[in-house]
Every structure is written in C-alpha cells, then in structure tokens.
Design a protein around this motif. Structure first.
Motif, PDB file in Angstrom:
ATOM      1  N   ALA A  54      37.928  36.601  25.467  1.00  0.00           N
ATOM      2  CA  ALA A  54      36.610  37.022  25.953  1.00  0.00           C
ATOM      3  C   ALA A  54      36.402  36.614  27.407  1.00  0.00           C
ATOM      4  CB  ALA A  54      35.513  36.423  25.078  1.00  0.00           C
ATOM      5  N   ARG A  55      36.890  35.461  27.782  1.00  0.00           N
ATOM      6  CA  ARG A  55      36.763  35.036  29.186  1.00  0.00           C
ATOM      7  C   ARG A  55      37.527  35.968  30.111  1.00  0.00           C
ATOM      8  NH1 ARG A  55      37.305  28.436  28.594  1.00  0.00           N
ATOM      9  NH2 ARG A  55      35.270  28.132  27.609  1.00  0.00           N
ATOM     10  N   TRP A  56      38.718  36.383  29.701  1.00  0.00           N
ATOM     11  CA  TRP A  56      39.487  37.337  30.517  1.00  0.00           C
ATOM     12  C   TRP A  56      38.757  38.671  30.610  1.00  0.00           C
ATOM     13  CZ3 TRP A  56      43.167  36.608  33.883  1.00  0.00           C
ATOM     14  CH2 TRP A  56      44.005  35.505  33.764  1.00  0.00           C
ATOM     15  N   MET A  57      38.251  39.150  29.471  1.00  0.00           N
ATOM     16  CA  MET A  57      37.609  40.468  29.446  1.00  0.00           C
ATOM     17  C   MET A  57      36.282  40.481  30.209  1.00  0.00           C
ATOM     18  SD  MET A  57      38.556  41.648  25.604  1.00  0.00           S
ATOM     19  CE  MET A  57      38.034  43.328  25.813  1.00  0.00           C
ATOM     20  N   ASN A  58      35.595  39.355  30.268  1.00  0.00           N
ATOM     21  CA  ASN A  58      34.319  39.280  30.986  1.00  0.00           C
ATOM     22  C   ASN A  58      34.480  38.944  32.463  1.00  0.00           C
ATOM     23  OD1 ASN A  58      32.750  39.881  28.738  1.00  0.00           O
ATOM     24  ND2 ASN A  58      32.736  37.758  28.069  1.00  0.00           N
ATOM     25  N   GLY A  59      35.717  38.728  32.899  1.00  0.00           N
ATOM     26  CA  GLY A  59      35.968  38.445  34.307  1.00  0.00           C
ATOM     27  C   GLY A  59      35.775  36.999  34.694  1.00  0.00           C
ATOM     28  N   ALA A  60      35.675  36.097  33.719  1.00  0.00           N
ATOM     29  CA  ALA A  60      35.530  34.676  34.040  1.00  0.00           C
ATOM     30  C   ALA A  60      36.800  34.144  34.701  1.00  0.00           C
ATOM     31  CB  ALA A  60      35.212  33.870  32.780  1.00  0.00           C
ATOM     32  N   TYR A  61      37.938  34.702  34.309  1.00  0.00           N
ATOM     33  CA  TYR A  61      39.198  34.368  34.959  1.00  0.00           C
ATOM     34  C   TYR A  61      39.506  35.525  35.899  1.00  0.00           C
ATOM     35  CZ  TYR A  61      39.999  31.324  30.854  1.00  0.00           C
ATOM     36  OH  TYR A  61      39.905  30.394  29.868  1.00  0.00           O
ATOM     37  N   SER A  62      39.991  35.225  37.070  1.00  0.00           N
ATOM     38  CA  SER A  62      40.369  36.297  37.976  1.00  0.00           C
ATOM     39  C   SER A  62      41.529  35.848  38.845  1.00  0.00           C
ATOM     40  CB  SER A  62      39.188  36.710  38.850  1.00  0.00           C
ATOM     41  OG  SER A  62      38.786  35.632  39.657  1.00  0.00           O
ATOM     42  N   VAL A  63      42.251  36.815  39.325  1.00  0.00           N
ATOM     43  CA  VAL A  63      43.367  36.571  40.219  1.00  0.00           C
ATOM     44  C   VAL A  63      42.936  37.058  41.593  1.00  0.00           C
ATOM     45  CG1 VAL A  63      45.782  37.115  40.708  1.00  0.00           C
ATOM     46  CG2 VAL A  63      44.994  36.893  38.346  1.00  0.00           C
ATOM     47  N   PRO A  64      42.955  36.193  42.606  1.00  0.00           N
ATOM     48  CA  PRO A  64      42.520  36.627  43.936  1.00  0.00           C
ATOM     49  C   PRO A  64      43.425  37.724  44.492  1.00  0.00           C
ATOM     50  CG  PRO A  64      43.229  34.316  43.966  1.00  0.00           C
ATOM     51  CD  PRO A  64      43.374  34.811  42.573  1.00  0.00           C
ATOM     52  N   SER A  65      42.841  38.591  45.267  1.00  0.00           N
ATOM     53  CA  SER A  65      43.573  39.703  45.860  1.00  0.00           C
ATOM     54  C   SER A  65      43.410  39.670  47.375  1.00  0.00           C
ATOM     55  CB  SER A  65      43.026  41.025  45.313  1.00  0.00           C
ATOM     56  OG  SER A  65      43.597  42.105  45.993  1.00  0.00           O
ATOM     57  N   GLN A  66      44.412  40.111  48.070  1.00  0.00           N
ATOM     58  CA  GLN A  66      44.351  40.219  49.521  1.00  0.00           C
ATOM     59  C   GLN A  66      43.753  41.560  49.925  1.00  0.00           C
ATOM     60  OE1 GLN A  66      45.105  37.744  51.594  1.00  0.00           O
ATOM     61  NE2 GLN A  66      45.544  36.492  49.810  1.00  0.00           N
TER      62      GLN A  66
END
Length: 56
Positions: free
Chosen positions: A28-40
C-alpha cells in the motif's frame, strides 16, 4: 532478519516480512506513493531534442 515494517522476526512464507499484514502495508505504501525513486527528469517542460528521432 527482521521485518522492515514492525521489526518482528520474519516468517519464511512472507519474507522479508513477518506476516501478510506487513506485506500488505508495504504494498500500500508503494501504491500510494509513500516510497519513491528520485528522477533527474523534469516533470513538465521536458527539453525537446531538436535533432529529430533517434536512429534505429
């Protein structure tokens, strides 16, 4: 190894989590965007390459 959600010992069937509940919390945290990978990459106004499409 301990569960990354609640720090209990992991269960082999749910590894790296201790239970289905903690696995679902993580999902659920992944799907809600609580975890994110930074992008350039810029989100809006990306630079357009004036040289045309890339060759195949």
């Amino acid at each position: 190894m301990t569960c990354p959600i609640c720090s209990e010992d992991t269960a082999p069937e749910y590894r790296p989590f201790c239970s289905r509940r903690c696995a679902d919390i993580d999902l659920a945290r992944w799907m809600n965007g609580a975890y994110s990978v930074p992008s350039q990459r810029e989100e809006e106004g990306d630079v357009v390459d004036d040289e045309g499409p890339l060759p195949h």
